[in-house]
Design an enzyme around this catalytic site. Structure first.
Site, PDB file in Angstrom:
ATOM      1  CG  ASP A 301      -2.357   0.745   0.470  1.00  0.00           C
ATOM      2  OD1 ASP A 301      -2.140   1.950   0.412  1.00  0.00           O
ATOM      3  OD2 ASP A 301      -3.272  -0.183   1.344  1.00  0.00           O
ATOM      4  CG  HIS A 337      -1.872   0.975  -3.589  1.00  0.00           C
ATOM      5  ND1 HIS A 337      -2.777   0.888  -2.650  1.00  0.00           N
ATOM      6  CD2 HIS A 337      -1.438   0.221  -3.763  1.00  0.00           C
ATOM      7  CE1 HIS A 337      -3.218  -0.327  -3.134  1.00  0.00           C
ATOM      8  NE2 HIS A 337      -2.303  -0.856  -3.794  1.00  0.00           N
TER       9      HIS A 337
END
Length: 521
Positions: A301, A337
């Site tokens: 992430d 991300h």
């Protein structure tokens, strides 16, 4: 002549910054070095470094050293005192136990608790080479946990009997949390509550075993009355140092400092598989005076996600506190991300964040700010300078229509029509970007989508250079908001945002939103 700078020094490890102009995480070329002790003429250590932040291990406590490296002035430093060394192996640890062997994990937890109790204030608990499986370990103040090279401290794969942190402590302060709200959660494999002058160090590994159990199969759920644990959870700490170790496979967020003041994370390696859910790398929340330097990220992430809690659905705010004073330098974000992300849990306010001399490779976004109506709070004085991005979808973004939570797609969140300014109206003021080089751009150099009732203010961009674009890029919305059109190889777009850019050709007149997609449902 360049000047070497001591970044962090413990009793047995030193981290030295070799500040070569133009260097980010790695040095432009390897540099030989040597370390001398107590005025002696023969080196006690020598080697070659390729990293700006160079780690010196196996030092002696309370000892004077002289560090010499080609092209730099010599650096003299003294290691910290150590009140005593306790070796964990002397307490009957079981080595190489299976991840599912709960008996061995409980036995090791008991042994480590005894070793901790015997470690004097200001002393060191030393974990030597080997694979050590244990139930969660709670650390305390005035302690150093030293993970020797070759040591792997790992969690079991089964959570039967795993301790749970309640949402709040006896004093009402938030303990367990989930996405910015008080909530019961399983204790992290290594955690501390209210610890001061805590050091976790070494070239060993903390392994959360998220890949071995079922943690990653229920990312947003509650099981057995609790949310997933972090990899390393530090609550209400002061003067904390994380130095040199690798941490990997966290069940959820990897390193989560919560309510801490004075924390440095230096020369760590933070790892998680690219498809592991919510395994952010480093998430300071409600923290002050945080430094992240020489850290290498490759996670599932956001690499770094700076947070300040989330206002409750009924406006609950007693758990909120601001995050202020975060410095990030000489870091490498290899995948994630986002490289450096602020929000979306930012209701307590995030202020005074500096990102400099970093490299982001293959992260979806570079600098990303995200929030929405209902959050409240402010994000101010965010600076990024001397950063290289390669293979990044979107270089810069600020999105105040982020469609998080169950009501994220509701009209009141996504509407581009002005709404009343209320306590839950967030504001963003002051984003300063300078000297950023972009290669392989896919979607857009910048996307800034503010609120009509509270535009994003004071965005200043200088020296943003787009060197190349990704020929294989597929057009897609560049931010997570409803009604955003697909983009590919675009420059800087803004809506309800105030931008001052030194290169007017980078400012696109094209729209971000497609109004016909935002009609009331």
């Amino acid at each position: 002549m360049n000047k070497a700078i001591s970044v962090a020094i413990s009793a047995r490890i030193a981290a030295i910054r070799l500040a070569v102009p133009g260097a980010r995480y790695a040095l432009p070329h390897p540099l030989p070095w040597q370390l001398l002790r107590n005025g002696e003429h023969e080196p006690v250590q020598q080697g070659t470094t390729t990293s700006v932040v160079t780690l010196l291990d196996t030092l002696y406590p309370a000892t004077d050293y002289r560090f010499e490296v080609e092209g730099f002035e010599p650096l003299s430093f003294r290691t910290r005192d150590c009140a005593g060394l306790v070796r964990a192996i002397d307490y009957g640890l079981v080595q190489d136990a299976a991840l599912s062997d709960l008996g061995a994990a409980r036995s090791n937890a008991d042994a480590l608790a005894k070793a901790l109790a015997d470690t004097p204030s200001g002393g060191t608990l030393y974990l030597g080479p080997g694979i050590w499986t244990t139930f969660p370990l709670r650390l305390r103040s005035d302690l150093t946990l030293h993970l020797a090279e070759g040591a792997i401290l790992r969690a079991p794969s089964v959570r039967d009997g795993w301790p749970i942190l309640p949402a709040r402590g006896d004093d009402g302060r938030m303990l367990g949390s989930w996405e910015g709200l008080p909530d019961a959660c399983f204790a992290a494999p290594v955690h501390a509550i209210g610890a001061e002058r805590l050091i976790i160090e070494g070239k060993g590994i903390l392994d959360g075993s998220g890949n071995a159990g079922d943690w990653w199969t229920w990312p947003k759920e509650t099981r057995d009355g609790a949310r997933r644990p972090r990899g390393l959870h530090l609550i209400d700490g002061k003067e904390t140092l994380l130095l040199g170790f690798t941490i990997r496979n966290a069940p959820s967020w990897t390193v989560h400092p919560q309510g801490c003041d004075g924390l440095a994370a230096v020369a760590l390696h933070i790892q998680a598989p690219h498809d592991s859910p919510n395994t952010d790398g480093f998430d300071p929340e409600g923290c002050k005076n945080v430094t992240v330097e020489g850290v290498r990220f490759s996670v599932g992430d956001d690499c770094i996600a700076i947070k300040a809690g989330k206002r409750g659905n009924k406006g609950e705010a007693d758990h909120l506190s601001e995050t202020r004073g975060v410095t990030i330098r000489h870091c490498l974000m290899e995948r994630g991300h986002g490289g450096v992300v602020i929000g979306s849990e930012m209701s307590g306010g995030v202020h005074d964040v500096t990102v400099e001399d970093c490299e982001m490779i293959g992260t979806d976004r570079g600098l990303r700010v995200k929030t929405r109506r209902g959050r409240g709070g402010g994000i101010t004085n965010i600076s990024m300078r001397r950063v290289k991005m390669d293979g990044v979808l979107v270089t810069l973004s600020a999105n105040v229509h982020y469609f998080c939570d169950a009501d994220g797609h509701d009209d009141w969140v996504q509407s581009r029509e002005p709404a009343p300014v209320v306590e839950g109206t967030p504001h963003i003021d002051g984003i300063f970007v300078e000297d950023v080089d972009v290669y392989g751009l896919a979607l857009a150099a910048g996307v800034f989508l503010g609120l009509p009732e509270m535009p994003v203010r004071n965005i200043r961009i200088r020296g943003l250079r787009i060197h190349s674009t990704d020929p294989a890029a597929i057009a897609a919305p560049a931010i997570m908001a409803d009604g955003v059109r697909p983009m590919r190889h675009e420059n800087i777009l803004c809506e309800h945002a105030q931008i001052d850019c030194d290169d007017a050709s980078l400012l696109s007149p094209d729209p971000i939103s497609l109004p016909n997609l935002l009609a009331p449902r």
